[in-house]
Design a protein around this motif. Structure first.
Motif, short mmCIF file in Angstrom:
data_model
loop_
_atom_site.label_atom_id
_atom_site.label_comp_id
_atom_site.label_asym_id
_atom_site.label_seq_id
_atom_site.Cartn_x
_atom_site.Cartn_y
_atom_site.Cartn_z
N GLY A 35 47.67 45.86 40.31
CA GLY A 35 49.06 46.47 39.91
C GLY A 35 49.28 47.58 41.15
N THR A 36 50.50 47.69 41.32
CA THR A 36 50.70 48.62 42.33
C THR A 36 50.45 49.99 41.94
N THR A 37 50.59 50.33 40.90
CA THR A 37 50.05 51.72 40.46
C THR A 37 48.60 51.94 40.58
N VAL A 38 47.89 50.84 40.04
CA VAL A 38 46.47 51.07 40.53
C VAL A 38 46.09 51.11 41.82
N SER A 39 46.72 50.47 42.51
CA SER A 39 46.33 50.59 43.93
C SER A 39 46.66 51.84 44.71
N ARG A 40 47.60 52.36 44.10
CA ARG A 40 48.25 53.87 44.44
C ARG A 40 46.88 54.77 44.31
N LEU A 41 46.45 54.46 42.91
CA LEU A 41 45.23 55.29 42.52
C LEU A 41 44.12 55.02 43.26
N ALA A 42 43.91 53.89 43.88
CA ALA A 42 42.64 53.50 44.76
C ALA A 42 42.81 54.35 46.06
N ALA A 43 44.15 54.36 46.42
CA ALA A 43 44.23 55.15 47.95
C ALA A 43 44.10 56.49 47.58
N PRO A 64 44.38 44.16 47.53
CA PRO A 64 45.19 45.24 48.07
C PRO A 64 44.07 46.64 47.68
N VAL A 65 43.66 46.56 46.51
CA VAL A 65 42.68 47.64 45.75
C VAL A 65 41.45 47.65 46.68
N LEU A 79 39.64 50.53 49.45
CA LEU A 79 38.48 51.15 49.36
C LEU A 79 37.32 50.94 50.05
N ALA A 80 37.50 49.72 51.05
CA ALA A 80 36.55 49.07 51.86
C ALA A 80 35.78 50.00 52.75
N ASP A 81 36.25 50.93 53.28
CA ASP A 81 35.62 51.96 54.22
C ASP A 81 35.19 53.28 53.46
N HIS A 82 35.18 53.22 52.23
CA HIS A 82 34.56 54.56 51.63
C HIS A 82 32.99 54.52 51.77
N LEU A 138 31.38 48.94 46.18
CA LEU A 138 32.37 48.00 45.96
C LEU A 138 32.11 46.56 45.57
N HIS A 139 32.49 46.12 44.46
CA HIS A 139 32.38 44.59 44.20
C HIS A 139 33.82 43.88 44.13
N LEU A 140 33.67 42.74 44.99
CA LEU A 140 35.05 42.23 44.65
C LEU A 140 34.77 40.99 43.87
N VAL A 141 35.73 40.98 42.77
CA VAL A 141 35.47 39.81 41.75
C VAL A 141 36.04 38.43 42.39
N GLY A 142 35.61 37.32 42.32
CA GLY A 142 35.99 36.31 42.84
C GLY A 142 36.69 35.43 41.97
N GLY A 143 37.42 34.28 42.62
CA GLY A 143 38.20 33.52 41.89
C GLY A 143 39.42 32.83 42.77
N ARG A 144 40.32 32.08 41.91
CA ARG A 144 41.43 31.52 42.68
C ARG A 144 42.80 32.89 42.96
N LEU A 145 42.85 32.81 44.01
CA LEU A 145 43.76 34.02 44.47
C LEU A 145 45.42 33.54 44.17
N ARG A 146 45.79 34.56 43.15
CA ARG A 146 47.07 34.56 42.93
C ARG A 146 48.09 35.22 43.91
N ARG A 147 48.94 34.32 44.58
CA ARG A 147 49.55 34.87 45.77
C ARG A 147 50.59 35.90 45.40
N ARG A 148 51.17 35.78 44.19
CA ARG A 148 52.16 36.50 43.93
C ARG A 148 51.62 38.38 43.53
N THR A 149 50.64 38.34 43.27
CA THR A 149 49.94 39.75 42.90
C THR A 149 48.71 40.02 43.64
N HIS A 150 48.25 38.87 44.52
CA HIS A 150 46.97 39.03 45.47
C HIS A 150 45.65 39.24 44.54
N ALA A 151 45.62 38.77 43.42
CA ALA A 151 44.67 38.99 42.23
C ALA A 151 43.76 37.83 42.19
#
Length: 257
Positions: free
Chosen positions: A105-113, A129-130, A134-137, A142-155
């Motif tokens: 979510g774009t607001t969640v991504s803003r929180l991550a920043a 995007p999230v 966070l990758a350089d903290h 950081l754990h990246l959950v796997g799966g099929r990438l939904r291109r519209r949301t990058h989730a």
């Protein structure tokens, strides 16, 4: 002006312009945005128009779910305020070395920043995007959950994502929604993304919803939670007192940033 008269004029504007937005209608008719949202809800339930995020389209329209670029600029100021309030809330809810689930979510991504560089939390996310923010903290795990990438949301969605999330039990899950209200709960257009959000709700001790007020009253295809499952809703001051009371009666604390 009586509500039926205003609603009739709203219908005429939709037919003339092909789209209307809540802030402009509120200014045109000299009423609150929440009043306009209620008008649009009445007209939508009657099948006379189609509600979308922030406004309405003619009945029968099937708009595409907005992509990341469009969502980033929609209600940007409100999302920034929500993100700052959410960060303050998380520092109260999450222990110094606690765990957080962050969805797409774009607001969640803003929180991550906004997360401090010295944060020692463990964060799991299905959102690229999230994760990128966070990758350089250096102290954050950081754990990246796997799966099929939904291109519209990058989730990441589908079976791999659900399997990963089934193994987690976090202190807090921070979620976004495309629509929310007391009766309809939390909704999103995509069934696969809804399943991931549902798994995050199940995998956390507390649930925080970040949603700007323009999403109040919007309903989409897939319901993934009820408001009674949310501990805190962080929104903006556009959510009026009546809607706030209605939501808080179901259980969540409402923070209007």
């Amino acid at each position: 002006m009586y509500a039926p008269e205003r609603q009739q004029q709203i219908l005429q504007l939709v037919q003339e312009h092909g789209r209307v937005d809540v802030p402009s209608l509120a200014q045109t008719f000299g009423v609150t945005q929440e009043t306009i949202r209620r008008d649009l809800g009445v007209l939508d339930r009657a099948g006379l128009l189609r509600r979308v995020h922030g406004g309405a389209l003619p009945a029968g329209s099937l708009p595409e779910e907005p992509g990341l670029a469009e969502r980033e600029v929609t209600a940007a100021c409100e999302k920034d305020r929500i993100a700052h309030a959410a960060l303050e809330l998380l520092t109260e809810l999450v222990p110094a070395e606690g765990s957080v689930l962050l969805d797409a979510g774009t607001t969640v991504s803003r929180l991550a920043a906004l997360l401090p560089a010295d944060s020692a939390w463990t964060v799991a996310t299905n959102a690229l995007p999230v994760a990128a923010r966070l990758a350089d903290h250096p102290r954050l795990t950081l754990h990246l959950v796997g799966g099929r990438l939904r291109r519209r949301t990058h989730a990441a969605v589908d079976a791999w994502a659900l399997r990963d999330l089934a193994e987690l039990h976090a202190d807090v899950a921070v979620l976004a929604a495309n629509g929310f209200d007391a009766a309809g709960g939390l909704t999103t257009p995509d069934l696969a993304e809804a399943a991931v959000k549902r798994a995050m709700v199940a995998g956390a001790r507390r649930v925080v919803l970040l949603a700007d007020s323009a999403k109040h009253g919007d309903r989409h295809l897939a319901r993934f939670a009820g408001l009674a499952q949310v501990d805190v809703l962080v929104t903006d001051t556009g959510l009026d007192d009546d809607a706030t009371r209605e939501i808080e009666e179901l259980g969540p604390k409402v923070i209007r940033a």
